[in-house]
Write an enzyme that holds these catalytic residues in place. Structure first.
Site, PDB file in Angstrom:
ATOM      1  N   ALA A 140      10.969  -4.463  13.321  1.00 24.10           N
ATOM      2  CA  ALA A 140      11.045  -3.122  12.730  1.00 24.10           C
ATOM      3  C   ALA A 140      12.326  -2.978  11.935  1.00 24.10           C
ATOM      4  O   ALA A 140      13.398  -3.304  12.433  1.00 24.10           O
ATOM      5  CB  ALA A 140      10.991  -2.072  13.827  1.00 24.10           C
ATOM      6  N   GLY A 147       0.828  -1.194   0.000  1.00 22.37           N
ATOM      7  CA  GLY A 147       0.000   0.000   0.000  1.00 22.37           C
ATOM      8  C   GLY A 147       0.864   1.246   0.000  1.00 22.37           C
ATOM      9  O   GLY A 147       2.090   1.161   0.062  1.00 22.37           O
ATOM     10  N   GLY A 148       0.237   2.387  -0.069  1.00 22.16           N
ATOM     11  CA  GLY A 148       0.942   3.655  -0.044  1.00 22.16           C
ATOM     12  C   GLY A 148       1.160   4.115   1.385  1.00 22.16           C
ATOM     13  O   GLY A 148       0.819   3.419   2.347  1.00 22.16           O
ATOM     14  N   HIS A 196       4.174   4.642  16.347  1.00 29.78           N
ATOM     15  CA  HIS A 196       3.781   3.281  15.969  1.00 29.78           C
ATOM     16  C   HIS A 196       3.825   2.341  17.176  1.00 29.78           C
ATOM     17  O   HIS A 196       2.931   1.532  17.383  1.00 29.78           O
ATOM     18  CB  HIS A 196       4.727   2.741  14.872  1.00 29.78           C
ATOM     19  CG  HIS A 196       4.266   3.054  13.485  1.00 29.78           C
ATOM     20  ND1 HIS A 196       3.137   2.491  12.932  1.00 29.78           N
ATOM     21  CD2 HIS A 196       4.775   3.875  12.533  1.00 29.78           C
ATOM     22  CE1 HIS A 196       2.986   2.955  11.700  1.00 29.78           C
ATOM     23  NE2 HIS A 196       3.956   3.797  11.435  1.00 29.78           N
TER      24      HIS A 196
END
Lengths: 179, 179, 179
Positions: free
Chosen positions: C40, C15-16, C56
């Site tokens: 990560a 996705g963007g 996040h």
């Protein structure tokens, strides 16, 4: 006896530049009624934008009432609520984010307010938005912030809408459908 | 008695950079026949482009005839029409727009001519095109104009094609299908 | 008697920017088990990245173990293999490409190794990746190379995964499904 419920579609129509978003929104809107309203968030600040706006207005034809709402989008939609059965296209969400950003408004609060209106909207509403996050990471910080805010707002509106469409080359991909 | 109609697919294969467009077009083309033609719109104007072109040509293998048509794309397709059953890949529409733009040609007229040819095409045709409108608005006016023209041409071709595919990570999403 | 095979989904979630990739990966992962691991690839090299990472981490909540693997991603996944039933999110592939590129590693070899691990993976794995090729061609050569490498790696991973999803505005479009 089951009562006849009036259809009340709320669409988010996503896509890239020149993907046919506005044309598709206008086509879907025309099928919903005759009291057609076009809420433009664009501001004609330079000749290039003036040309784009004039081109879009001519393409729509005379049976649309145009309203300009570069910032006060929710207020404009609120005023249209007083009509018996308006059919409304908002074009587009992404320029609205740009305007809010440049005017230093609280985008998160404005977005929440719009999503709230959208979720409760009592007339057919077709919101056009750009997907702008599918290129490489922009060089400058303002462009990155804009990209983040636009993406976040798209997510909020998509959650509130009854249907979400992703346009490419003038063709719709149905992403969400509640019917 | 219903006559046997030869299958005549006309595909528009959209996608981003390195999304597997060309490979998918070539795979679909091979399934349609053996008189394989690859119409390249790229021009090797610098070493980077030369490397890309050589890489693509090697990946295709020797059973393709390559034609170069940086500008005269419709004429090239017209000449291929004289063969009994050619199978043709055009790669890609977006470089063609770039070439027309840099040579100051009338892109709208050229696009209309190509869409017209495509709609009446009597051989299997697979047109590859980039979707370039899903990033943030480019800084400079030429890039914005290119983006507009490329998007408009994609819409024209999508309307004329029998199938439209959107590629991501080498995988197809079927956007339009007439069969 | 047919033995009960444990479900072992391997997802690529494309996705963007701000399309809801990470949130969707985390939601799918939670449905697969309780031994939750977040790998990560981001490095907090500047304040903007630090803020993103902290944001996040806070959004995920305390029931995730976080591992940092800016370069040694395959090794990190290998170590997690020793646990009885880990559930792993990798976020994201595209930053990993950036890190490999800046450290002048052999990206093709590293990508092949990761794709190989993915195809044989014995625990639920959710790999997040950016689609970055849908804007206009970047000005500088490094950005073009990055775009090519990221796209190629997405294709490799998509081929190895059991499911591929393309996100837009927080909503999934299923692109590949083997079940």
């Amino acid at each position: 006896m089951r009562p006849q419920v009036p259809a009340n579609p709320v669409y988010l129509i996503l896509g890239g530049a020149r993907s046919g978003k506005s044309g598709h929104a206008e086509m879907l809107a025309r099928a919903e009624g005759n009291d057609l309203h076009y809420v433009a968030t664009a501001q004609a600040l330079d000749p290039e934008m003036e040309t784009r706006i004039a081109h879009h207005r001519a393409a729509r034809g005379p049976d649309w009432q145009t309203h300009e709402a570069p910032i006060a989008l929710v207020e404009c939609l609120g005023q249209l609520s007083s009509r018996p059965r308006p059919v409304v296209v908002v074009d587009c969400l992404t320029l609205w984010v740009t305007n809010l950003l440049l005017a230093d408004h609280d985008i998160e609060a404005a977005g929440a307010q719009l999503a709230d209106f959208t979720a409760k909207c009592r007339f057919p509403l077709f919101v056009v938005a750009n997907e702008v996050g599918l290129g490489i990471v922009p060089d400058n910080a303002l462009a990155r912030r804009f990209r983040d805010e636009a993406g976040r707002l798209n997510q909020q509106l998509a959650a509130a809408a009854s249907s979400v469409i992703f346009m490419t080359a003038g063709l719709p991909i149905q992403v969400k459908s509640t019917s």
